[in-house]
Design an enzyme around this catalytic site. Structure first.
Site, PDB file in Angstrom:
ATOM      1  N   HIS A   1       0.842  -1.196   0.000  1.00 55.81           N
ATOM      2  CA  HIS A   1       0.000   0.000   0.000  1.00 55.81           C
ATOM      3  C   HIS A   1       0.873   1.240   0.000  1.00 55.81           C
ATOM      4  O   HIS A   1       1.926   1.263   0.645  1.00 55.81           O
ATOM      5  CB  HIS A   1      -0.999   0.002   1.161  1.00 55.81           C
ATOM      6  CG  HIS A   1      -0.397  -0.038   2.536  1.00 55.81           C
ATOM      7  ND1 HIS A   1       0.094   1.078   3.161  1.00 55.81           N
ATOM      8  CD2 HIS A   1      -0.206  -1.064   3.406  1.00 55.81           C
ATOM      9  CE1 HIS A   1       0.549   0.748   4.365  1.00 55.81           C
ATOM     10  NE2 HIS A   1       0.383  -0.552   4.533  1.00 55.81           N
TER      11      HIS A   1
ATOM     12  N   ASP B   1      -0.219   4.318   0.926  1.00 53.48           N
ATOM     13  CA  ASP B   1      -0.566   5.319   1.943  1.00 53.48           C
ATOM     14  C   ASP B   1       0.166   5.024   3.252  1.00 53.48           C
ATOM     15  O   ASP B   1       0.620   3.897   3.489  1.00 53.48           O
ATOM     16  CB  ASP B   1      -2.085   5.387   2.171  1.00 53.48           C
ATOM     17  CG  ASP B   1      -2.687   4.076   2.661  1.00 53.48           C
ATOM     18  OD1 ASP B   1      -2.298   3.001   2.163  1.00 53.48           O
ATOM     19  OD2 ASP B   1      -3.544   4.115   3.580  1.00 53.48           O
TER      20      ASP B   1
ATOM     21  N   ASP C   1       6.404   0.459   6.983  1.00 48.40           N
ATOM     22  CA  ASP C   1       4.986   0.204   6.649  1.00 48.40           C
ATOM     23  C   ASP C   1       4.517   1.157   5.588  1.00 48.40           C
ATOM     24  O   ASP C   1       3.934   2.181   5.898  1.00 48.40           O
ATOM     25  CB  ASP C   1       4.162   0.330   7.933  1.00 48.40           C
ATOM     26  CG  ASP C   1       2.723  -0.091   7.749  1.00 48.40           C
ATOM     27  OD1 ASP C   1       2.428  -0.736   6.740  1.00 48.40           O
ATOM     28  OD2 ASP C   1       1.896   0.223   8.616  1.00 48.40           O
TER      29      ASP C   1
ATOM     30  N   GLU D   1      -5.144   1.770   2.592  1.00 48.21           N
ATOM     31  CA  GLU D   1      -5.077   0.524   3.368  1.00 48.21           C
ATOM     32  C   GLU D   1      -5.193   0.831   4.849  1.00 48.21           C
ATOM     33  O   GLU D   1      -5.851   0.121   5.603  1.00 48.21           O
ATOM     34  CB  GLU D   1      -3.756  -0.199   3.082  1.00 48.21           C
ATOM     35  CG  GLU D   1      -3.701  -1.633   3.613  1.00 48.21           C
ATOM     36  CD  GLU D   1      -3.241  -1.741   5.065  1.00 48.21           C
ATOM     37  OE1 GLU D   1      -3.379  -2.833   5.647  1.00 48.21           O
ATOM     38  OE2 GLU D   1      -2.736  -0.733   5.632  1.00 48.21           O
ATOM     39  N   GLU D   2      -4.537   1.928   5.246  1.00 41.73           N
ATOM     40  CA  GLU D   2      -4.427   2.229   6.674  1.00 41.73           C
ATOM     41  C   GLU D   2      -5.745   2.662   7.300  1.00 41.73           C
ATOM     42  O   GLU D   2      -5.859   2.720   8.519  1.00 41.73           O
ATOM     43  CB  GLU D   2      -3.368   3.323   6.902  1.00 41.73           C
ATOM     44  CG  GLU D   2      -1.939   2.907   6.556  1.00 41.73           C
ATOM     45  CD  GLU D   2      -1.365   1.898   7.541  1.00 41.73           C
ATOM     46  OE1 GLU D   2      -2.075   1.449   8.463  1.00 41.73           O
ATOM     47  OE2 GLU D   2      -0.180   1.553   7.374  1.00 41.73           O
TER      48      GLU D   2
ATOM     49  N   GLU E   1       3.683  -6.545   3.962  1.00 44.05           N
ATOM     50  CA  GLU E   1       3.616  -5.826   5.241  1.00 44.05           C
ATOM     51  C   GLU E   1       4.784  -6.274   6.123  1.00 44.05           C
ATOM     52  O   GLU E   1       5.264  -7.400   6.000  1.00 44.05           O
ATOM     53  CB  GLU E   1       2.299  -6.148   5.964  1.00 44.05           C
ATOM     54  CG  GLU E   1       1.065  -5.572   5.311  1.00 44.05           C
ATOM     55  CD  GLU E   1       0.809  -4.113   5.666  1.00 44.05           C
ATOM     56  OE1 GLU E   1       1.597  -3.516   6.421  1.00 44.05           O
ATOM     57  OE2 GLU E   1      -0.186  -3.578   5.146  1.00 44.05           O
TER      58      GLU E   1
ATOM     59  N   HIS F   1       3.714   2.905  12.355  1.00 40.33           N
ATOM     60  CA  HIS F   1       2.808   3.861  13.003  1.00 40.33           C
ATOM     61  C   HIS F   1       3.476   4.632  14.153  1.00 40.33           C
ATOM     62  O   HIS F   1       2.827   5.411  14.827  1.00 40.33           O
ATOM     63  CB  HIS F   1       1.520   3.180  13.531  1.00 40.33           C
ATOM     64  CG  HIS F   1       0.765   2.425  12.476  1.00 40.33           C
ATOM     65  ND1 HIS F   1      -0.548   2.062  12.633  1.00 40.33           N
ATOM     66  CD2 HIS F   1       1.129   1.987  11.249  1.00 40.33           C
ATOM     67  CE1 HIS F   1      -0.963   1.405  11.543  1.00 40.33           C
ATOM     68  NE2 HIS F   1       0.046   1.357  10.696  1.00 40.33           N
TER      69      HIS F   1
HETATM   70 ZN   LIG Z   1       0.772  -1.499   6.371  1.00 41.75          ZN
END
Ligand SMILES: [Zn+2]
Length: 384
Positions: free
Chosen positions: A70, A72, A102, A134-135, A162, A356
């Site tokens: 992903h 984003d 990520d 995705e997030e 991931e 994150h």
């Molecule tokens: Zn991810």
């Protein structure tokens, strides 16, 4: 370009999910075009400025391998970063930057190896599937996955890159989120009995959700490969009322359900509805006929169901030499690919512990190991 040079480019795009990802998708499309690889850009429905990208290298046939990532990233607001999150920073044994783990690191490796993929005579096609949003609930990939078997060839395997530190993630819970909105009747706060307080009713709904969760915790079903080993309910946000001197007319609760594979949210929704119809509303309606409790779905991410001796796991066991697999605590797009008939597995460089976080990083050795794994995928695709 080297993986690091590409990673620096990708990190520099502020592709936080709340913003457009078109500039990073266009950059990837241009990069691929520069190598003679045509990419399909699948735009978001409704004119939202977002898009997925699908591209294939190798023969035009079914049975290929998808490399999924992903584009984003999660927000950086309120996090104490030591440097600009959107500038790749060398930290000795690691690279700092939002998305390094990520999961722009994985995408950078895929792109850096395009010249290598083109040099070989691949027998099995390799596909890139790069998504958006995705997030915020795996919202982007479905309209790309819907084209599989139609506009795009049907692959056999999907590797979702991931960050698992290149371990084999073969299962995760499904994640479903909902908003329950309680409607009452407003009025002056000096005369509460002339209205119907939606905040008080919402408190009852919240307590009932807590009771349902207690039953899931104590009665199961259980799956010991997850931590916790049972399905969960979390109340994440509550929003209601207008002012302290007005009876609250409306209150809403945002909550999510994460079910161990095989457990869907329907039983939870039915339990809640039984309480609402059989207990709560009969008590509320006399005070306000307009009283209502409505639950609407927000996001539904299917679980990744363990495939025993599935094609994806078999391939990655062969290529990595690993015999162990694990259940992930986080949801991914893997279940969406699985639902489209692909054998899916989660395996990528970097650690979910870094994802994150402020000062997100990826260890350089993870990028090296990830590149080595992708080279083995290419070798395999040349021979099989
Ligand atoms: Zn991810």
């Amino acid at each position: 370009m080297s993986p690091t040079e590409i990673l620096a480019k990708l990190v520099a795009f502020d592709s936080v999910s709340s913003r457009s990802n078109l500039s990073v998708i266009r950059w990837i499309g241009d990069y691929l075009a520069g190598h003679g690889v045509a990419a399909a850009i699948i735009e978001a429905p409704g004119g939202e400025p977002k898009a997925n990208l699908w591209a294939s290298v190798g023969p035009d046939r079914d049975g290929g391998i998808v490399l999924s990532g992903h584009t984003d990233v999660v927000p950086v607001e309120g996090q104490p970063w030591s440097s600009d999150p959107f500038t790749l920073r060398d930290g000795g044994d690691r690279w700092f930057g939002r998305g390094t783990s990520d999961m722009k690191g994985f995408i950078a490796l895929c792109l850096a190896l395009v010249p290598e993929m083109l040099k070989r005579k691949l027998k099995t096609p390799l596909h890139f599937a790069f998504s958006y949003d995705e997030e915020i609930g795996c919202l982007g990939a479905p309209n790309m996955i819907a084209e599989i078997g139609k506009r795009f060839r049907q692959p056999r395997v999907a590797i979702i890159g991931e960050p698992t530190e290149l371990k084999l993630g073969t299962r995760h819970k499904g994640c479903y989120s909902f908003t329950t909105t309680i409607t009452g009747k407003d009025g002056h706060s000096s005369q509460p009995e002339r209205g119907l307080n939606a905040i008080l009713a919402a408190a009852e709904v919240a307590t009932e959700l807590g009771r349902i969760y207690d039953r899931l915790r104590h009665d199961g079903p259980f799956d010991k490969s997850f931590d916790p080993p049972h399905s969960t309910i979390n109340l994440g946000r509550i929003n209601g009322g207008t002012a302290v001197n007005i009876i609250a007319r409306s209150c809403s609760i945002e909550w999510d359900f994460r079910g161990v594979p095989g457990v869907t949210p329907s039983a939870v929704l039915e339990s809640l509805q039984r309480f609402v119809d059989g207990d709560l509303l009969p008590r509320l309606k006399p005070a306000a006929p307009e009283a209502a409790v409505i639950t609407k779905p927000r996001v539904a991410v299917p679980p990744l169901i363990e495939e025993h001796d599935g094609a994806a796991e078999t391939l990655l066991r062969l290529l990595t030499g690993q015999n162990d697999s694990f259940g992930m605590s986080f949801a991914t797009e893997a279940g969406q690919f699985q639902s489209a008939g692909l054998s899916a597995i989660v395996c990528g460089p970097g650690s979910i512990q870094q994802a994150h976080q402020p000062d997100e990083f990826i260890l350089k050795e993870q990028l090296v190991a990830g590149e080595a794994l992708l080279r083995r995928v290419i070798d395999w695709a040349e021979k099989n």
